[in-house]
Design a protein around this motif. Structure first.
Motif, PDB file in Angstrom:
ATOM      1  N   ARG A  82       0.828  -1.090   0.023  1.00 23.15           N
ATOM      2  CA  ARG A  82       0.031  -0.020   0.018  1.00 23.15           C
ATOM      3  C   ARG A  82       0.869   1.300   0.113  1.00 23.15           C
ATOM      4  O   ARG A  82       0.454   2.161  -0.421  1.00 23.15           O
ATOM      5  N   ASP A  83       2.037   1.187   0.616  1.00 19.76           N
ATOM      6  CA  ASP A  83       3.083   2.529   0.489  1.00 19.76           C
ATOM      7  C   ASP A  83       3.962   2.450  -0.578  1.00 19.76           C
ATOM      8  O   ASP A  83       4.522   3.386  -0.435  1.00 19.76           O
ATOM      9  N   ALA A  84       4.005   1.704  -1.458  1.00 19.76           N
ATOM     10  CA  ALA A  84       4.711   1.727  -2.572  1.00 19.76           C
ATOM     11  C   ALA A  84       4.361   2.583  -3.508  1.00 19.76           C
ATOM     12  O   ALA A  84       3.078   2.841  -3.862  1.00 19.76           O
ATOM     13  N   ALA A  85       5.268   3.301  -4.147  1.00 24.63           N
ATOM     14  CA  ALA A  85       4.868   4.303  -5.233  1.00 24.63           C
ATOM     15  C   ALA A  85       4.596   3.437  -6.539  1.00 24.63           C
ATOM     16  O   ALA A  85       5.078   2.398  -6.889  1.00 24.63           O
ATOM     17  N   PRO A  86       3.510   3.756  -7.269  1.00 19.92           N
ATOM     18  CA  PRO A  86       2.903   3.043  -8.519  1.00 19.92           C
ATOM     19  C   PRO A  86       3.790   3.158  -9.318  1.00 19.92           C
ATOM     20  O   PRO A  86       4.655   3.923  -9.724  1.00 19.92           O
ATOM     21  N   ARG A  96      -1.075   2.295 -14.089  1.00 20.71           N
ATOM     22  CA  ARG A  96      -0.418   2.482 -12.889  1.00 20.71           C
ATOM     23  C   ARG A  96      -0.909   1.058 -11.873  1.00 20.71           C
ATOM     24  O   ARG A  96      -1.936   0.679 -11.950  1.00 20.71           O
ATOM     25  N   ARG A  98       0.648  -0.955  -7.920  1.00 13.09           N
ATOM     26  CA  ARG A  98       1.861  -0.907  -6.941  1.00 13.09           C
ATOM     27  C   ARG A  98       2.633  -2.079  -7.169  1.00 13.09           C
ATOM     28  O   ARG A  98       2.026  -3.278  -7.016  1.00 13.09           O
ATOM     29  N   VAL A 119       2.612  -6.994  -9.580  1.00 12.52           N
ATOM     30  CA  VAL A 119       2.083  -5.718  -9.047  1.00 12.52           C
ATOM     31  C   VAL A 119       0.826  -6.020  -8.378  1.00 12.52           C
ATOM     32  O   VAL A 119       0.029  -7.136  -8.828  1.00 12.52           O
ATOM     33  N   ASP A 122      -4.514  -1.621  -6.106  1.00 15.82           N
ATOM     34  CA  ASP A 122      -5.318  -1.179  -5.049  1.00 15.82           C
ATOM     35  C   ASP A 122      -6.845  -0.876  -5.059  1.00 15.82           C
ATOM     36  O   ASP A 122      -7.205  -0.682  -6.087  1.00 15.82           O
ATOM     37  N   THR A 125      -7.988   2.089  -7.325  1.00 14.53           N
ATOM     38  CA  THR A 125      -7.876   2.097  -8.613  1.00 14.53           C
ATOM     39  C   THR A 125      -9.467   1.698  -9.186  1.00 14.53           C
ATOM     40  O   THR A 125     -10.146   0.760  -8.963  1.00 14.53           O
TER      41      THR A 125
END
Length: 277
Positions: A82-86, A96, A98, A119, A122, A125
């Motif tokens: 959840r905190d990863a940059a897309p 995009r 994550r 990937v 989320d 999206t």
């Protein structure tokens, strides 16, 4: 008519898991196809190109995670990033996603023999269903090809297997073992209808959950991959082309999308009544 099987595929193109019941969300069954495999540039990679993906399996974990499994290998648990940059990805309607991280990428790459990334789609999206594939405003899709839910029927598969046997005998070939529903990767299998009656459904209620039919499902080379040996044959595409070919494609099963708004806790169960509209 009733449901005889439910299957979720947490990672697109990997083997899934049979379940007795499944919560229905806007973008399909909970845990179904929220993860996918891409190459280092973000282009999607499926079992159409990499048959080895079908030899791997994914099981759902709490909070949307997955456990990756392969014969003879240690399993790997992956939590939603959840905190990863897309990162850029090449899915129709979604550019995009994550990234799961280095451990998952290494696990997949080692199993398949090329550089791959895992990937995650989320919860925020909003991937639409294309209008030319039956989508309307408000529809949301998982990372499935064209719609959230895929349905096949016992009677249609039985008819197809009869046709496959006829094709083999006409060509002087040895009759093969019947194809299973796993060749088509449905979420829901139903029994009690006439062969291919599902082609004409415009809507259907499964248990207490209403769905709208978006289109009959066009079939690709993935259906020709033998699940035991990961080798490619001619069936069922060869036989479907004789009996179920139009608009330049072959067809088997249907795609559905939930009718919104969904009731809280909407759930499908094996044994549920199926009532088409």
């Amino acid at each position: 008519m009733h449901v005889t099987a439910l299957t979720a595929y947490p990672v697109k193109s990997l083997g899934g898991v049979a379940v007795d019941e499944a919560v229905v969300e806007v973008q399909g069954l909970r845990h179904d196809r929220r993860w996918a495999v891409v190459d280092p540039d973000g282009a999607k990679v499926t079992a159409r190109e990499e048959h080895a993906l079908l030899g791997l399996r994914a099981e759902p974990l709490d909070a949307g995670g997955v456990r990756l499994l392969a014969p003879g290998a240690e399993s790997l648990e992956v939590t939603p990033p959840r905190d990863a940059a897309p990162v850029p990805v090449g899915f129709s309607g979604q550019d995009r996603a994550r990234p799961a991280g280095a451990d998952a990428d290494e696990w997949l790459s080692e199993r398949v023999g090329r550089a791959l990334r895992l990937v995650w789609q989320d919860e925020q999206t909003h991937r639409p269903i294309r209008a030319d594939l039956g989508g309307v405003d408000g529809d949301r899709n998982s990372l499935s090809d064209a719609a959230p839910l895929h349905v096949t029927s016992e009677s249609s598969l039985a008819q197809l297997n009869d046709w496959v046997t006829e094709t083999a005998l006409e060509r002087g070939e040895q009759a093969r073992d019947p194809l299973g529903h796993d060749r088509f990767r449905p979420n829901v299998v139903v029994a009690g209808s006439a062969p291919f009656a599902e082609d004409g459904w415009s809507s259907v209620r499964i248990g207490d959950v209403p769905f709208r039919a978006t289109m009959v499902c066009d079939r690709c080379v993935m259906t020709t991959i033998d699940r035991a040996h990961l080798s490619t044959g001619k069936e069922p595409i060869r036989t479907l082309a004789r009996h179920r070919r139009w608009e330049g494609a072959t067809w088997f099963g249907i795609r559905l999308t939930p009718v919104l708004p969904l009731a809280p806790g909407a759930t499908l169960r094996v044994g549920d009544e199926v009532v088409p509209g």
